[in-house]
Design a protein around this motif. Sequence first.
Motif, PDB file in Angstrom:
ATOM      1  N   LEU A  11      30.145 -51.438 -23.090  1.00  0.00           N
ATOM      2  CA  LEU A  11      30.623 -52.500 -22.214  1.00  0.00           C
ATOM      3  C   LEU A  11      31.550 -51.897 -21.168  1.00  0.00           C
ATOM      4  O   LEU A  11      32.464 -51.135 -21.512  1.00  0.00           O
ATOM      5  CB  LEU A  11      31.379 -53.546 -23.035  1.00  0.00           C
ATOM      6  CG  LEU A  11      31.792 -54.835 -22.325  1.00  0.00           C
ATOM      7  CD1 LEU A  11      30.561 -55.644 -21.949  1.00  0.00           C
ATOM      8  CD2 LEU A  11      32.694 -55.664 -23.240  1.00  0.00           C
ATOM      9  N   PHE A  12      31.327 -52.238 -19.914  1.00  0.00           N
ATOM     10  CA  PHE A  12      32.081 -51.657 -18.808  1.00  0.00           C
ATOM     11  C   PHE A  12      32.810 -52.767 -18.070  1.00  0.00           C
ATOM     12  O   PHE A  12      32.198 -53.666 -17.501  1.00  0.00           O
ATOM     13  CB  PHE A  12      31.122 -50.913 -17.878  1.00  0.00           C
ATOM     14  CG  PHE A  12      31.780 -50.185 -16.733  1.00  0.00           C
ATOM     15  CD1 PHE A  12      33.145 -49.938 -16.688  1.00  0.00           C
ATOM     16  CD2 PHE A  12      31.004 -49.712 -15.674  1.00  0.00           C
ATOM     17  CE1 PHE A  12      33.736 -49.265 -15.638  1.00  0.00           C
ATOM     18  CE2 PHE A  12      31.569 -49.032 -14.614  1.00  0.00           C
ATOM     19  CZ  PHE A  12      32.941 -48.808 -14.590  1.00  0.00           C
ATOM     20  N   ILE A  13      34.145 -52.709 -18.093  1.00  0.00           N
ATOM     21  CA  ILE A  13      34.991 -53.698 -17.418  1.00  0.00           C
ATOM     22  C   ILE A  13      35.906 -52.978 -16.432  1.00  0.00           C
ATOM     23  O   ILE A  13      36.575 -52.013 -16.802  1.00  0.00           O
ATOM     24  CB  ILE A  13      35.846 -54.486 -18.429  1.00  0.00           C
ATOM     25  CG1 ILE A  13      34.955 -55.220 -19.434  1.00  0.00           C
ATOM     26  CG2 ILE A  13      36.763 -55.478 -17.707  1.00  0.00           C
ATOM     27  CD1 ILE A  13      35.725 -55.873 -20.563  1.00  0.00           C
ATOM     28  N   SER A  14      35.930 -53.458 -15.205  1.00  0.00           N
ATOM     29  CA  SER A  14      36.846 -52.891 -14.206  1.00  0.00           C
ATOM     30  C   SER A  14      37.904 -53.920 -13.827  1.00  0.00           C
ATOM     31  O   SER A  14      37.647 -55.124 -13.859  1.00  0.00           O
ATOM     32  CB  SER A  14      36.094 -52.432 -12.955  1.00  0.00           C
ATOM     33  OG  SER A  14      35.446 -53.529 -12.320  1.00  0.00           O
ATOM     34  N   VAL A  37      37.346 -62.066 -21.005  1.00  0.00           N
ATOM     35  CA  VAL A  37      36.698 -60.961 -21.715  1.00  0.00           C
ATOM     36  C   VAL A  37      36.048 -61.452 -23.000  1.00  0.00           C
ATOM     37  O   VAL A  37      34.935 -61.028 -23.352  1.00  0.00           O
ATOM     38  CB  VAL A  37      37.716 -59.839 -21.994  1.00  0.00           C
ATOM     39  CG1 VAL A  37      37.120 -58.772 -22.917  1.00  0.00           C
ATOM     40  CG2 VAL A  37      38.168 -59.190 -20.686  1.00  0.00           C
ATOM     41  N   LYS A  38      36.697 -62.362 -23.707  1.00  0.00           N
ATOM     42  CA  LYS A  38      36.117 -62.899 -24.939  1.00  0.00           C
ATOM     43  C   LYS A  38      34.784 -63.577 -24.672  1.00  0.00           C
ATOM     44  O   LYS A  38      33.855 -63.482 -25.477  1.00  0.00           O
ATOM     45  CB  LYS A  38      37.081 -63.896 -25.596  1.00  0.00           C
ATOM     46  CG  LYS A  38      38.172 -63.249 -26.435  1.00  0.00           C
ATOM     47  CD  LYS A  38      38.836 -64.247 -27.363  1.00  0.00           C
ATOM     48  CE  LYS A  38      39.474 -65.401 -26.630  1.00  0.00           C
ATOM     49  NZ  LYS A  38      40.202 -66.306 -27.554  1.00  0.00           N
ATOM     50  N   SER A  39      34.669 -64.271 -23.551  1.00  0.00           N
ATOM     51  CA  SER A  39      33.410 -64.915 -23.189  1.00  0.00           C
ATOM     52  C   SER A  39      32.306 -63.882 -23.019  1.00  0.00           C
ATOM     53  O   SER A  39      31.166 -64.094 -23.449  1.00  0.00           O
ATOM     54  CB  SER A  39      33.578 -65.718 -21.901  1.00  0.00           C
ATOM     55  OG  SER A  39      34.489 -66.769 -22.072  1.00  0.00           O
ATOM     56  N   LEU A  40      32.660 -62.745 -22.405  1.00  0.00           N
ATOM     57  CA  LEU A  40      31.670 -61.676 -22.225  1.00  0.00           C
ATOM     58  C   LEU A  40      31.302 -61.055 -23.578  1.00  0.00           C
ATOM     59  O   LEU A  40      30.121 -60.784 -23.853  1.00  0.00           O
ATOM     60  CB  LEU A  40      32.231 -60.606 -21.290  1.00  0.00           C
ATOM     61  CG  LEU A  40      31.318 -59.397 -21.032  1.00  0.00           C
ATOM     62  CD1 LEU A  40      30.014 -59.840 -20.384  1.00  0.00           C
ATOM     63  CD2 LEU A  40      32.049 -58.382 -20.153  1.00  0.00           C
ATOM     64  N   LEU A  41      32.294 -60.839 -24.432  1.00  0.00           N
ATOM     65  CA  LEU A  41      32.033 -60.255 -25.752  1.00  0.00           C
ATOM     66  C   LEU A  41      31.122 -61.156 -26.580  1.00  0.00           C
ATOM     67  O   LEU A  41      30.249 -60.667 -27.313  1.00  0.00           O
ATOM     68  CB  LEU A  41      33.349 -60.020 -26.490  1.00  0.00           C
ATOM     69  CG  LEU A  41      34.298 -58.975 -25.898  1.00  0.00           C
ATOM     70  CD1 LEU A  41      35.611 -58.964 -26.669  1.00  0.00           C
ATOM     71  CD2 LEU A  41      33.675 -57.596 -25.884  1.00  0.00           C
ATOM     72  N   ALA A  42      31.311 -62.459 -26.456  1.00  0.00           N
ATOM     73  CA  ALA A  42      30.479 -63.404 -27.201  1.00  0.00           C
ATOM     74  C   ALA A  42      29.030 -63.287 -26.764  1.00  0.00           C
ATOM     75  O   ALA A  42      28.109 -63.350 -27.605  1.00  0.00           O
ATOM     76  CB  ALA A  42      30.990 -64.819 -26.994  1.00  0.00           C
ATOM     77  N   LYS A  43      28.792 -63.101 -25.488  1.00  0.00           N
ATOM     78  CA  LYS A  43      27.425 -62.951 -24.989  1.00  0.00           C
ATOM     79  C   LYS A  43      26.802 -61.651 -25.486  1.00  0.00           C
ATOM     80  O   LYS A  43      25.606 -61.590 -25.759  1.00  0.00           O
ATOM     81  CB  LYS A  43      27.429 -62.965 -23.459  1.00  0.00           C
ATOM     82  CG  LYS A  43      27.811 -64.294 -22.855  1.00  0.00           C
ATOM     83  CD  LYS A  43      27.867 -64.209 -21.341  1.00  0.00           C
ATOM     84  CE  LYS A  43      28.340 -65.531 -20.720  1.00  0.00           C
ATOM     85  NZ  LYS A  43      28.482 -65.429 -19.249  1.00  0.00           N
ATOM     86  N   GLN A  44      27.647 -60.603 -25.609  1.00  0.00           N
ATOM     87  CA  GLN A  44      27.147 -59.309 -26.050  1.00  0.00           C
ATOM     88  C   GLN A  44      26.677 -59.346 -27.501  1.00  0.00           C
ATOM     89  O   GLN A  44      25.795 -58.597 -27.895  1.00  0.00           O
ATOM     90  CB  GLN A  44      28.257 -58.259 -25.919  1.00  0.00           C
ATOM     91  CG  GLN A  44      28.624 -57.917 -24.486  1.00  0.00           C
ATOM     92  CD  GLN A  44      27.644 -56.969 -23.823  1.00  0.00           C
ATOM     93  OE1 GLN A  44      27.291 -55.948 -24.403  1.00  0.00           O
ATOM     94  NE2 GLN A  44      27.205 -57.292 -22.635  1.00  0.00           N
ATOM     95  N   THR A  45      27.283 -60.224 -28.301  1.00  0.00           N
ATOM     96  CA  THR A  45      26.964 -60.247 -29.727  1.00  0.00           C
ATOM     97  C   THR A  45      25.851 -61.232 -30.074  1.00  0.00           C
ATOM     98  O   THR A  45      25.427 -61.306 -31.225  1.00  0.00           O
ATOM     99  CB  THR A  45      28.216 -60.604 -30.542  1.00  0.00           C
ATOM    100  OG1 THR A  45      28.752 -61.851 -30.079  1.00  0.00           O
ATOM    101  CG2 THR A  45      29.270 -59.530 -30.400  1.00  0.00           C
ATOM    102  N   VAL A  46      25.414 -62.020 -29.074  1.00  0.00           N
ATOM    103  CA  VAL A  46      24.355 -63.002 -29.332  1.00  0.00           C
ATOM    104  C   VAL A  46      23.017 -62.282 -29.520  1.00  0.00           C
ATOM    105  O   VAL A  46      22.683 -61.382 -28.754  1.00  0.00           O
ATOM    106  CB  VAL A  46      24.254 -64.009 -28.161  1.00  0.00           C
ATOM    107  CG1 VAL A  46      23.020 -64.881 -28.320  1.00  0.00           C
ATOM    108  CG2 VAL A  46      25.509 -64.861 -28.094  1.00  0.00           C
TER     109      VAL A  46
END
Length: 216
Positions: A4-7, A207-216
Amino acid sequence: MNGLFISLEGPEGSGKSTHAKQLIQKLEEYGYEVVSVREPGGTATGEAIRNILQHDSTGEEIHIETEALLFAACRAQLAQSVIKPALAAGKCVIADRFIDSAIAYQGYGRELAIETVIKINQFAVDGTMPDLTLLLDITVDAGFNRIMERNKNTGKKLDRMELAGKDFHEKVRNGYLEIAKLNPDRIKIIDSYRDMEAVSNDIWDTVKSLLAKQTV
């Protein structure tokens, strides 16, 4: 988990470095392996370029075209040497600035042809783009008030980019906001003028919203 890449982006004094550290700590508490990078810098080559760009280490005038290419070279080294391998290993990469800085500073701020700046940097990053960009927005006056307070407490001096003048930094901020309008799916604007806890909470919720999508 895929990497995961966050800037984090924003005008001077917006709190990018502080909030990057807090975000890294939060991710690590949740069990993520995090790689932290900064621009310009992040590699031995990049740090040498940083010394030229921010601290005038050569003592020579840097033309705006040279500046754009030096930033891009630093970014290319960082992408190939650090970011790509980290993402391939499934790690989280948190970047204090990335490609949007080039468009905002060299494109909008220095008024180089924006399409040219984009093409140079697309070549430099070779397809490596953030999954999420947090744009910490603050007015130029408020940002520099923070910088002056910081420098008073630490003894630091304004660097080469900070000395570029208010008109330049207004163009940079407006450039960032325009970039965000053009990339609403990737770039989320965070009002950084508020107290640190409120800003940090907004960052973590995003960021939590993005992490949730990553784990779906």
